[in-house]
Design an enzyme around this catalytic site. Structure first.
Site, PDB file in Angstrom:
ATOM      1  N   HIS A 174       0.860  -1.185   0.000  1.00 31.11           N
ATOM      2  CA  HIS A 174       0.000   0.000   0.000  1.00 31.11           C
ATOM      3  C   HIS A 174       0.899   1.238   0.000  1.00 31.11           C
ATOM      4  O   HIS A 174       1.395   1.674   1.031  1.00 31.11           O
ATOM      5  CB  HIS A 174      -0.912   0.001   1.229  1.00 31.11           C
ATOM      6  CG  HIS A 174      -2.069   0.953   1.120  1.00 31.11           C
ATOM      7  ND1 HIS A 174      -2.085   2.015   0.236  1.00 31.11           N
ATOM      8  CD2 HIS A 174      -3.254   1.004   1.780  1.00 31.11           C
ATOM      9  CE1 HIS A 174      -3.237   2.682   0.367  1.00 31.11           C
ATOM     10  NE2 HIS A 174      -3.958   2.079   1.295  1.00 31.11           N
ATOM     11  N   HIS A 177      -2.614   6.965  -1.170  1.00 35.89           N
ATOM     12  CA  HIS A 177      -3.591   7.643  -0.306  1.00 35.89           C
ATOM     13  C   HIS A 177      -2.993   8.385   0.881  1.00 35.89           C
ATOM     14  O   HIS A 177      -3.679   8.625   1.862  1.00 35.89           O
ATOM     15  CB  HIS A 177      -4.641   6.626   0.204  1.00 35.89           C
ATOM     16  CG  HIS A 177      -5.282   5.837  -0.879  1.00 35.89           C
ATOM     17  ND1 HIS A 177      -6.074   4.735  -0.663  1.00 35.89           N
ATOM     18  CD2 HIS A 177      -5.261   5.990  -2.228  1.00 35.89           C
ATOM     19  CE1 HIS A 177      -6.487   4.223  -1.819  1.00 35.89           C
ATOM     20  NE2 HIS A 177      -6.009   4.972  -2.795  1.00 35.89           N
ATOM     21  N   TYR A 179      -0.571   7.246   2.919  1.00 36.00           N
ATOM     22  CA  TYR A 179      -0.039   6.388   3.970  1.00 36.00           C
ATOM     23  C   TYR A 179       1.495   6.336   3.864  1.00 36.00           C
ATOM     24  O   TYR A 179       2.086   6.972   2.991  1.00 36.00           O
ATOM     25  CB  TYR A 179      -0.685   4.993   3.908  1.00 36.00           C
ATOM     26  CG  TYR A 179      -2.172   5.076   4.206  1.00 36.00           C
ATOM     27  CD1 TYR A 179      -2.616   5.461   5.467  1.00 36.00           C
ATOM     28  CD2 TYR A 179      -3.124   4.826   3.223  1.00 36.00           C
ATOM     29  CE1 TYR A 179      -3.973   5.578   5.746  1.00 36.00           C
ATOM     30  CE2 TYR A 179      -4.482   4.942   3.492  1.00 36.00           C
ATOM     31  CZ  TYR A 179      -4.899   5.316   4.755  1.00 36.00           C
ATOM     32  OH  TYR A 179      -6.235   5.450   5.035  1.00 36.00           O
TER      33      TYR A 179
END
Ligand code: FMN
Length: 376
Positions: A174, A177, A179
């Protein structure tokens, strides 16, 4: 609605990318559900993913699962990808999905500064991020030291090794976004003055080192998918690359480090990424640009089959009506992506892919907020 089984059939062709052996081009987008108390995914989570696999989805990308850093996330109901109980739970999920002939990869997740200053999970541990700067530019928590970063790379490697050990078919990092990995990319959250801050190449360096370290741990054949985005939580106008040339500078180090598939996260898959350009370049979406620049397979995502973008899912007007798939089919015909990830439409309708395949488009279930409330 003009789609028929005959013109969606191109999406029902197999694809093999190293360890990912897909029977069609449909993936379930990673969606946090917070139904894993104590970080342990139970039999209800296994059944939830199994149903999507049974409904035709070829590639399951799990919800974000926390890597083994105590500062990875704030929520005690988000699954972990470490610890005996969590890994046993994941093995149950993997086996259930495999039984239905689909493949599954976990989304490895560290929230960095988005963990916030009031975490319920490990509240005594300080939130850490590249520069101790929140997405809104204010100070929060502390910045990683060089020694911290060595430990952090090891946490990512351990997470990937754990995933492989319980039978997952690859991993997704990930990196989107806002993060942790995205916080390195973005100049607002990365003001480091060491080799991990400064130019675009320097800001990509830490994520690339994570990828390279995972690659050397898992071997050549185990697929590494990398999710990134221009937008950040709460800031949909944010961009890490303003031109295709800047995008190339961000992505090339990741390719060199060993990424196999890119998963650029957009809210509406058909939106051109650089509309100021002329001709076909001005029409191309982010997945198309990523594929053009890297030469690697890409996953497109964002409002497939729905008339509202995903941010609305968390508000009062979450309900989203069913739409046609023509824009998606046109993009596929133009060669802009290899796999399409479907999010909310698969929450409301586990059989969504089967319905697309078998000319049952009108039977698709529209998305409403109720579909977030339970794990069905
Ligand atoms: C309930 C919910 C949870 C989500 N959790 C994650 C997540 O854990 N990781 C991630 O990368 N994206 C997450 N997303 C974004 C989705 O992966 C996807 O990109 C987005 O929903 C757009 O796809 P859609 O329009 O088909 O829903 C989440 C979205 C929803 C609706």
């Amino acid at each position: 609605m003009t789609e028929t089984a005959s013109n969606t059939s191109a999406l029902f062709t197999p694809l093999e990318i190293k360890s990912l052996k897909l029977r069609n081009r449909f993936a379930m987008a990673p969606m946090t559900r917070a139904f894993s108390p104590g970080g342990v995914p139970g039999t209800d989570v296994a059944e939830y993913y199994r149903r999507r696999a049974a409904g035709g989805t070829s590639l399951i990308i799990t919800e974000g699962t926390l890597i083994p850093d105590p500062a990875a996330g704030p929520n005690p109901r988000v699954p972990h990808i470490y610890g005996e109980d969590s890994l046993a739970g994941w093995k149950g999920v993997v086996d259930a999905v495999h039984t239905e002939g689909s493949v599954i990869i976990p989304q490895l997740w560290h929230l960095g500064v988005e963990r916030g200053d009031d975490p319920q999970l490990n509240p005594d541990v300080t939130t850490v991020s590249p520069s101790g700067i929140a997405l809104d530019g204010t100070p929060l928590g502390k910045a990683f030291t060089s020694a911290d970063l060595d430990d952090l790379i090891q946490h990512w490697v351990d997470a990937a090794a754990n995933a492989k050990s319980v039978g997952f078919d690859g991993v997704e990092l990930h990196g989107a976004h806002g993060y942790l990995l995205d916080e390195f990319f973005w100049a607002t959250t990365n003001v480091r003055d060491d080799r991990f801050g400064g130019s675009l190449e320097a800001r990509t360096r830490f994520p690339a080192e994570v990828v390279a370290a995972i690659r050397s741990e898992v071997g050549d054949d185990f697929a590494i998918v990398y999710r990134y985005s221009q937008w950040k939580s709460g800031n949909y106008d944010a961009r890490i690359a303003h031109t295709p040339q800047e995008l190339e500078r961000v992505l090339t180090p990741l390719v060199d480090a060993g990424v196999d598939v890119f998963h650029p996260s957009t809210r509406r898959h058909w939106i051109p990424e650089f509309p100021e350009l002329d001709g076909v370049e001005g029409q191309r979406g982010l997945a198309g640009w990523t594929k053009t620049i890297t030469g690697l397979p890409t996953i497109t995502v964002g409002s497939v089959g729905l008339d509202k973008e995903f941010g609305s899912a968390f508000g009062d007007d979450a309900a989203s009506a069913i739409t046609g798939l023509d824009p998606l089919l046109e993009q596929f015909a133009r060669g802009e992506f290899d796999i399409v990830a479907v999010g909310r439409a698969l929450l409301s309708d586990p059989e969504w892919v089967d319905k697309v395949e078998h000319d049952r488009l009108d039977e698709r279930v529209a998305f409403s907020r109720d579909h977030l409330a339970a794990l069905t």
